[in-house]
Design a protein around this motif. Structure first.
Motif, PDB file in Angstrom:
ATOM      1  N   GLY A 144       0.824  -1.200   0.000  1.00  0.00           N
ATOM      2  CA  GLY A 144       0.000   0.000   0.000  1.00  0.00           C
ATOM      3  C   GLY A 144       0.855   1.245   0.000  1.00  0.00           C
ATOM      4  O   GLY A 144       2.049   1.207  -0.299  1.00  0.00           O
ATOM      5  N   HIS A 145       0.244   2.338   0.371  1.00  0.00           N
ATOM      6  CA  HIS A 145       0.939   3.619   0.378  1.00  0.00           C
ATOM      7  C   HIS A 145       1.541   3.941   1.736  1.00  0.00           C
ATOM      8  O   HIS A 145       2.018   5.045   1.955  1.00  0.00           O
ATOM      9  N   LEU A 146       1.510   2.981   2.652  1.00  0.00           N
ATOM     10  CA  LEU A 146       2.137   3.189   3.949  1.00  0.00           C
ATOM     11  C   LEU A 146       3.648   3.109   3.786  1.00  0.00           C
ATOM     12  O   LEU A 146       4.165   2.130   3.256  1.00  0.00           O
ATOM     13  N   GLN A 147       4.348   4.124   4.233  1.00  0.00           N
ATOM     14  CA  GLN A 147       5.802   4.111   4.155  1.00  0.00           C
ATOM     15  C   GLN A 147       6.390   3.155   5.189  1.00  0.00           C
ATOM     16  O   GLN A 147       7.323   2.431   4.921  1.00  0.00           O
ATOM     17  N   ASN A 148       5.801   3.178   6.378  1.00  0.00           N
ATOM     18  CA  ASN A 148       6.343   2.366   7.454  1.00  0.00           C
ATOM     19  C   ASN A 148       5.200   1.964   8.376  1.00  0.00           C
ATOM     20  O   ASN A 148       4.638   2.806   9.077  1.00  0.00           O
ATOM     21  N   LEU A 149       4.840   0.687   8.374  1.00  0.00           N
ATOM     22  CA  LEU A 149       3.723   0.195   9.167  1.00  0.00           C
ATOM     23  C   LEU A 149       3.982   0.365  10.658  1.00  0.00           C
ATOM     24  O   LEU A 149       3.079   0.706  11.424  1.00  0.00           O
ATOM     25  N   ALA A 150       5.225   0.178  11.090  1.00  0.00           N
ATOM     26  CA  ALA A 150       5.555   0.339  12.512  1.00  0.00           C
ATOM     27  C   ALA A 150       5.295   1.779  12.967  1.00  0.00           C
ATOM     28  O   ALA A 150       4.794   2.008  14.078  1.00  0.00           O
ATOM     29  N   GLU A 151       5.608   2.748  12.111  1.00  0.00           N
ATOM     30  CA  GLU A 151       5.359   4.150  12.459  1.00  0.00           C
ATOM     31  C   GLU A 151       3.866   4.426  12.581  1.00  0.00           C
ATOM     32  O   GLU A 151       3.441   5.215  13.424  1.00  0.00           O
ATOM     33  N   LEU A 152       3.054   3.774  11.734  1.00  0.00           N
ATOM     34  CA  LEU A 152       1.603   3.952  11.829  1.00  0.00           C
ATOM     35  C   LEU A 152       1.106   3.457  13.181  1.00  0.00           C
ATOM     36  O   LEU A 152       0.354   4.142  13.863  1.00  0.00           O
TER      37      LEU A 152
END
Length: 196
Positions: A144-152
């Motif tokens: 997806g367009h998430l750069q970094n899932l951990a940051e989310l």
């Protein structure tokens, strides 16, 4: 329109998930923040809409002209919009079995349903999506367009958990049709003759 998409996805999951796996009211679209599990009674499935953007690969710019009720009407093509969801499963911990086991099972069943349909089936479309002329393509398990899932997860205040990306492309009409008047039905030829 996005609420109609949420209702459509809920209808699809209610219709196709194994009976008794998740109650209909436990399919949510809330932000999965640190208090989410206390707000919903597991088992639950959450589809968090985290990104909305134009799909430029499907962009059409040429207006369409057609005859309606004896009048020519020009219509601008709809804008194609990608709606990306982060899909998670939520289960309670039980004696002798960690929550992760049930969450993974539930997430697998949701994944199976969504992978089954490369476009959303007409039978589950809700509200304004029923009248869309274009199909509603989906992508599952793609980046997806998430750069970094951990940051989310950190931004939401929650702990990281198993999740997958699911995107649906909808068509949004942004301009009203323009009435061009009656069609041209006769031709006139003018010839200039020079006298010598």
């Amino acid at each position: 329109m996005i609420a109609d998409l949420d209702n459509t996805l809920k209808q699809l999951l209610v219709r196709e998930l194994p009976a008794g796996l998740v109650p209909a009211d436990a399919i949510t679209f809330a932000t999965p923040h640190d208090q989410f599990q206390a707000a919903v009674k597991p088992p639950a499935v959450n589809l968090f809409l985290y990104d909305i953007r134009e799909n430029r690969d499907l962009r059409r710019v040429d207006p369409q002209v057609e005859r309606r009720d004896g009048v020519m009407v020009q219509t601008r093509p709809p804008v194609r919009v990608d709606c990306s969801y982060l899909v998670t499963a939520w289960a309670t911990t039980g004696a002798g079995k960690p929550a992760g086991y049930d969450e993974h099972r539930l997430l697998s069943e949701v994944m199976r349903v969504l992978l089954r349909h490369p476009t959303l089936p007409a039978a589950v479309l809700q509200g304004s999506l029923v009248s869309q002329e274009l199909p509603l393509p989906t992508t599952t398990l793609q980046q997806g367009h998430l750069q970094n899932l951990a940051e989310l997860w950190q931004a939401l205040g929650g702990r990281a958990r198993a999740a997958f990306n699911y995107t649906v492309t909808i068509a949004m009409q942004v301009a009203e049709p323009v009435n061009l008047g009656p069609p041209v039905t006769t031709r006139t030829a003018r010839v200039n003759v020079r006298q010598v």
